[in-house]
Write an enzyme that holds these catalytic residues in place. Structure first.
Site, short mmCIF file in Angstrom:
data_model
loop_
_atom_site.label_atom_id
_atom_site.label_comp_id
_atom_site.label_asym_id
_atom_site.label_seq_id
_atom_site.Cartn_x
_atom_site.Cartn_y
_atom_site.Cartn_z
CB CYS A 53 38.95 0.94 50.29
SG CYS A 53 37.37 0.91 49.05
CB CYS A 126 37.46 4.56 51.02
SG CYS A 126 36.03 4.31 50.42
CB SER A 472 30.24 6.03 42.24
OG SER A 472 31.29 5.77 42.40
#
Length: 558
Positions: A53, A126, A472
């Site tokens: 990321c 991220c 998530s």
């Protein structure tokens, strides 16, 4: 001392005979005589080899610095941290993930406040980079622009990181061999950029663009592309215009702007983490934002994007048809966005969207308003005797909207994952994962490993999962997180026992433990808080300072 209002923070650091030592130090890092008269623009880079990321962000930070320099400023690049949720998920290390949001905010504020930067560009990739950077920028309240590092490209066979997590579950079920799992592992993450679906990184990037703190288009660009490099240079230049106009984050991050961000998150089918982070960001600028605002807005905003994890397409495919700008224009024209909100362009949201073209006719990613994927929000705020202070569910409708089952209780994510993988968990059960909240974990881990194991084992339609932890953006299925009060504080989730009946209704927005009130009182009287899992270090400090998830899990007071 200068009367240049663009240099109100750097002038006290470098102007006058008394600041000769400061100038001497800065000459050693590249300043020349002319640079001391320019506004200083701090470029906060989240570069790291820790994760794909962020592995490319050093180059993006240099582009942002070039843009600021060419516009008449003096750029100074500095770093802050990142951690990788995708790598740490399912381990003890994941407890540091949400903590990193606070560390990023603190470090950005610390460096810029100490060095006297007049304006800032923050480049993040991220999940926690984005809210962390925004919280830091908002605390400083100096002209600032956030730049998203961009999305990763799809892996071979239209795979991504979540494909790997779910392949592990499929192997446990016996559907994939070790060789087949390795084949997915080798191709699913092909290079730099944030996870490829409408997971937390892309969700938060989109929310921040809708909020007005990124330049138009920043949230929907591939990580390695000419467009992303140009976005960074434009952001550096934009800070100089913001300095000239004295436009600061608090001028942009208004109540109406946060409502725009929530609206766009819902339309995109975004991550439950947006609830946590937007509340925390709003707290920083003293904007009252609560769980109930998500319910209120969600009653009139549909889910329109067929994006992973619950949908089919990836962010790079949305990039190819125009990103989120045409979607925002559609929402604006339907009176679902506040067009008068100021943005980092110096113009309003409506002005930014005026010349945006619609999506191509032949596309299936973004549905029409009159043919939504779901007529109301997928982000459901549930309350009941199991979550009196609220919980956040992600219900797209594909999982159904009602679940009744018997509790299967686990005291940690690891225990739950083992129970799923070894077949202990069976259809018809409600998995309860507790003592994973902000204070109890500590750190409020994501439950990506167990939710992926559920999907991989083919139980996505047959079990529900509830937790005082979080999820998530890649999690899907019948999942409810952010249950408050959390177990560590004696919330009702701490009192559930194996076999108890639990009823979740995502239409009525309720979550109930079906046992007699007298039994619940008896269990509460008998309950004792377990000792803290950490007594030293950052996790211990975090556990002592952090607020409830329903308040954004902030650490600077309620």
């Amino acid at each position: 001392m200068t009367d240049d209002k663009r240099r109100r923070y750097s002038a006290p650091v470098v102007d006058g005979i008394g600041k000769a030592p400061s100038r001497a130090m800065l000459r050693a890092v590249g300043f020349t005589d002319g640079d001391f008269d320019k506004p200083q623009v701090g470029i906060a880079s989240t570069w790291s080899q820790v994760t794909p990321c962020n592995v490319h962000i050093n180059g993006l930070a240099e582009h942002a610095a070039r843009g600021a320099d060419q516009a008449g400023g003096k750029s100074v690049i500095f770093n802050t941290i990142t951690v990788s949720d995708g790598i740490a998920n399912g381990t003890e290390g994941m407890k540091y993930s949400l903590v990193s949001r606070e560390v990023i905010a603190d470090s950005l504020e610390t460096v810029a406040g100490c060095q006297g930067f007049d304006g800032l560009v923050a480049v993040g990739g991220c999940d926690k980079n984005m809210p962390g950077c925004l919280i830091g920028l908002a605390r400083l309240n100096r002209p600032s622009v956030f730049v998203y590092g961009g999305t990763i490209l799809p892996g071979q066979g239209h795979t991504d990181l979540i494909s790997v997590f779910e392949a592990v579950g499929a192997h446990a079920k016996g559907d994939l061999s070790l060789i087949e799992v390795k084949q997915v592992e080798e191709v699913a993450v092909p290079g730099p950029g944030s996870c490829g679906g409408m997971y937390t990184a892309n969700t938060m990037a989109s929310a921040i663009e809708a909020l007005g703190m990124s330049l138009p288009g920043s949230s929907a660009q591939n990580a390695v592309s000419e467009e992303k490099a140009a976005d960074c240079e434009a952001a550096g230049a934009a800070v100089l215009k913001l300095l000239e106009a004295d436009i600061k984050p608090r001028d942009i991050m208004t109540r109406e702007a946060f409502e725009n961000a929530i609206t766009v998150v819902i339309a995109l089918g975004g991550s439950t983490n947006a609830v946590l982070h937007l509340i925390a960001m709003a707290h920083t600028v003293d904007v009252p934002l609560t769980l109930d605002d998500f319910t209120r807005i969600g009653q009139r905003v549909p889910v329109l994007a067929d994006l992973r994890p619950s949908g089919h397409y990836m962010m790079s495919e949305l990039v190819a048809i125009g990103g989120i700008q045409p979607l925002m224009k559609t929402l604006l024209e339907a009176d679902l966005l506040h067009g008068g909100c100021l943005t980092v362009t110096g113009e309003t949201l409506a002005e930014n969207l005026a010349k945006v073209a619609p999506y191509p006719d032949q596309q299936n990613i973004i549905h029409a308003l009159d043919k939504p994927i779901k007529a109301t929000s997928h982000l459901r705020i549930l309350r009941g005797n199991l979550a009196p202070d609220g919980a956040v569910a992600k219900i797209t409708g594909k999982e159904g909207t009602f679940f009744r089952g018997r509790a299967r209780v686990f005291a940690s994510e690891e225990e739950a994952t083992a129970g799923i993988m070894d077949g202990t968990v069976v259809a018809g059960e409600v998995l309860v994962i507790r003592y994973e909240g902000p204070r109890g974990g500590p750190g409020m881990r994501e439950m990506l490993t167990p939710t992926s194991a559920i999907m991989g084992r083919g139980l996505g339609q047959d079990v529900a999962l509830i937790t005082d932890g979080r999820f998530s953006g890649g999690s899907h299925g019948f999942v409810v997180g952010h249950i408050t009060p959390e177990a560590q504080l004696g919330g009702p989730i701490a009192l559930v026992e194996d076999g108890d009946e639990i009823v979740i209704d995502a239409e009525a927005d309720t979550i109930e433990l079906r046992i007699p009130e007298a039994e619940l009182r008896a269990r509460r009287d008998a309950w004792r808080a377990p000792p803290p899992r950490y007594t030293r270090g950052v996790l211990s400090k975090y556990a002592k300072a952090v607020s409830s998830a329903s308040l954004g899990a902030v650490t600077d007071g309620d």
